[in-house]
Design an enzyme around this catalytic site. Sequence first.
Site, PDB file in Angstrom:
ATOM      1  N   ASP A  55      44.975  61.838  44.932  1.00  0.00           N
ATOM      2  CA  ASP A  55      45.779  62.412  45.992  1.00  0.00           C
ATOM      3  C   ASP A  55      45.331  63.872  46.133  1.00  0.00           C
ATOM      4  OD1 ASP A  55      48.041  62.931  47.756  1.00  0.00           O
ATOM      5  OD2 ASP A  55      48.947  63.926  46.031  1.00  0.00           O
TER       6      ASP A  55
ATOM      7  N   ASP B  97      47.316  67.009  47.931  1.00  0.00           N
ATOM      8  CA  ASP B  97      48.303  68.063  47.763  1.00  0.00           C
ATOM      9  C   ASP B  97      49.026  67.950  46.423  1.00  0.00           C
ATOM     10  OD1 ASP B  97      47.496  68.571  50.301  1.00  0.00           O
ATOM     11  OD2 ASP B  97      49.458  68.362  51.240  1.00  0.00           O
TER      12      ASP B  97
END
Length: 441
Positions: free
Chosen positions: A209, A211
Site C-alpha cells: 500500500d 499512504d
Amino acid sequence: MTPVAVHDATSSPTNPEHLQVALQPGLQPVVVTLTGRDRPGVTAAFFRVLSAHGVQLLDVEQSQFRGYLSLAAYVGVEADRLERMREGLTDTLKGHGQTVTVERVEGVPQSRSRSTHVIVVLGAPVNANDVSAIGQTLANYGANIDRIRGIADYPITGLELAVTVADAEPGGGKPLRKALAALTTELGVDIAIERAGLLRRSKRLVCFDCDSTLITGEVIEMLAAHAGKEAEVAEVTERAMRGELDFEESLRERVAALAGLDASVIDAVAADIELTPGARTTIRTLRKMGYRTAVVSGGFIQVLEDLADDLELDYVRANTLEIVDGKLTGRVIGQVVDRAAKAEFLREFAEDSGLQMYQTVAVGDGANDIDMLSAAGLGIAFNAKPALREVADTSVNHPFLDEVLHILGIPRSEIDDSDLEDGTFHRVPLTPAATTGAVSL
C-alpha cells in the site's frame, strides 16, 4: 547437535525401532563438542585428531558467535579407541584454549530436528523477558525451540526462532498463533510466525500500500492542505480507514473538496512526499534478490508515478484525478482503486510475473487493504488499524519498513554486505525520536 538417521522405504519415520543409524559395523556412536575462543587452526586440529583414530563422520555443525567458537560432531569410533580419542582431543585442543566433551549415544538416536515453523521477534529493544515469555508460551502449547539466531541489530533487534509445533497440520497452530498475537501487545515487540520450509522461501512478489505504508503521509490530505480543507478530508479518511465508510464513496467525497485547485499542486505534493524509514533499503534489497515489487494505492497516479520510477517498482496502480484546463475538477476518472480492486491488482501482478498467489506478500495499514492481505500468501499489517490486524498473518508495530525483510528471513548482515559492495550502504544514527518514525532512511 542431533545425529543423522536413515530408514528404509517400508519403515515409519515416527517409529523409532525401525530407524537404523548409518554407522559402519563395529563403531560406537559418539557426540563430540568443542567450545572456546575462536582462533585459526582449531577446526583443523579437531579433525586431525579424529582422523588419527579412524573416525566416521555422520553430522557436523560449527558456529562462531562474537569471537567464540562452538563445534559439534556426531561420529562413529571403535570402542577400544574411544578413550584414546578423548585424551587426544583434550590434550591437543587445550593448547588452543578449547574445552572438549565426548559422550556416548545410548539407544536409538534422534534425527536432526526438522522445524515446522519459524518465529521472528522484532523490537527496540528485545529483552530477556520477551524471549522468556515467548519460550514459555511455546512450551504451554507443546512447541519446542530448535534453534535461535540473530537476524537484525539495526534499526531494531531481530531474532529468528526455528520451532517445532506439536500439531503441525494446516490450522493446527491457530491457538498458538492467537497466544503469540496477544504477547505482541503485552510485550511491545513484533512476533511473526510462519510455516518453515521451501514455501516460506518461495515468495517472489511484494505489493505495498502507499499512504502510511510506503510513504509516511496521506497524499489526499496533503492535497487538501492546499485547498484549506485538511480537517474535513482527514475526518473522512479516518472513518474510511476504520472501515466505517465505503471507500469509493469516501474517496469521491474527499476529492470533491479539491475542486478548483491548480494542477501545479500535484508537483508540489509529489516533491514533499517522504518515504517511510527503511523503504528505499527494502525495495532495493528485494530487487537485488529477484523479487518483483509493486504499489497499489487509493491515492493518485499523478502524484506517485515519479516516485515509482525512482524506486524502480515493477507495478504501480492508483486513482486518476480529472484535470480540465489545468484545474482539478473534484472528480476521479476510470476504475476506483478500492478494497476489491487492490486484491485484483495483486492477482494481476502475480499472473503477469508467472507466480502463484502463495508466492506473494502484501503490506498495508488500513481496512482498504483487507482483501489484498487476505489474498496474499503472506499478509503483513504495517502499523495498522485494528480491522486489518485482525485478518493479517502478522503485524509490524515499529516505524521501519525493513522489518518486512526480516520477516521474510533476510538478515541485516546480508543486506549491509550487499550495500557495502555496491556503495549504497548508509545508516542514520538512531535517536529516541527514530522509534516514532522521525527518521528517513
